[in-house]
Scaffold this motif. Sequence first.
Motif, PDB file in Angstrom:
ATOM      1  N   THR A 197      27.064 -29.643 -70.921  1.00 54.80           N
ATOM      2  CA  THR A 197      28.201 -28.830 -69.939  1.00 54.80           C
ATOM      3  C   THR A 197      26.849 -28.023 -69.074  1.00 54.80           C
ATOM      4  O   THR A 197      27.587 -27.088 -67.967  1.00 54.80           O
ATOM      5  N   VAL A 243      32.112 -35.927 -64.539  1.00 58.50           N
ATOM      6  CA  VAL A 243      32.854 -36.359 -65.807  1.00 58.50           C
ATOM      7  C   VAL A 243      33.797 -37.587 -64.526  1.00 58.50           C
ATOM      8  O   VAL A 243      33.961 -38.181 -64.217  1.00 58.50           O
ATOM      9  N   ALA A 296      34.848 -29.442 -64.711  1.00 57.25           N
ATOM     10  CA  ALA A 296      33.342 -30.812 -63.573  1.00 57.25           C
ATOM     11  C   ALA A 296      32.853 -29.879 -62.805  1.00 57.25           C
ATOM     12  O   ALA A 296      33.997 -29.489 -61.724  1.00 57.25           O
TER      13      ALA A 296
END
Length: 266
Positions: free
Chosen positions: A36, A45, A90
Motif C-alpha cells: 500500500t 480497493v 484506501a
Amino acid sequence: MAPVRLPVRSLTALSAGLLLLTACGGSGDTGGSGGTSRADGPVVVATSSWEAALAKAAGAKNVTYIVPASIRHAPDYDLKPSDLTKVADADYVLYASFEPFAGRIKEAAGSKAKLVEVNLDNDPAATEAGVSKLGKLFGTEQAAGKWNATFADRRKKLAEQLKSAWPGGKRPVVVAQAFTTWAAKLAGARLAGTYGPDQVTPAQLSKLSAKKPKFVLDNENMSSGTVLPDSGARQLNIVNYPGADLDVLAVYRKAAEQMEKAFGAS
C-alpha cells in the motif's frame, strides 16, 4: 444480480473484528498487486476482481480486491472482519451498483476513501469508458489511453478470428443472457434474442426456441442452467469476471476460444 444485505449487528461485529485485527497486526489477503505504498500511486480497493481489473487497466498500481476471484457470483460473498483492513487505508473504494455492501464496508471501517461506482459491463464501449474514467480519477490518463488502444486492437483481431470460424461461412444465430451480449457482438453473430437476469419463463423459452438459434451464450457467473434443452442449440458458459490475474483481455480471449471451438465443431 441479487444484492447482499448486511444487518447492523453484522457491521458492529465487523468493526470489532477490525479493531482486533489491527491490534494484532493482522491483514487480509491482498488478492491483488501488492502493498500500500503511495509511492506507486493511490491505494485502490475494489469489491471484486472486475472493478480491480478495470483499475489495473487504467494504470493503478496499488490495487487490491475483497471478493475472492474464485467466487462465481460476487454479491453472494459473506464479508469478514479482515475485509475491513483493506479499506481502512484506501484512497478509493470501487464498487458496482448491485454491490450495496461497499458503502457499508467503508462506513464500518471508518475509511475516508472516496467511494466510486463502476459500471460493470463487458461491452467494449462501456469497458473503455470505465477505464478512461478511472484513469482520469487516478491521474493515469496516459496509461489508460494506451490500454484502451491495445484493447481495441486485440478485440478487432479476435473478431476477425471468429468470423473466419463461422459455421459454413455464415453468421451464426445465437441467443444470449442479458449480460453476455458482448460476446455475441465479438463473434459477429446474429443475436436472435436475450433472456434473464430474471427467471426464464416457459413463454420466453418457447419464443427463443422458435428463433432456431445454433448457440446459447449463458452467463457463467449467474447461470440459468440449461436454457433451451430441447432446441438442439449448443450452450456455452461465458465468464464475465476476470481471474486473479486481473486481466480484462483474458476474459475476451477465453470467450473467443470457446466460441471458435464451438463454431468449428458445428
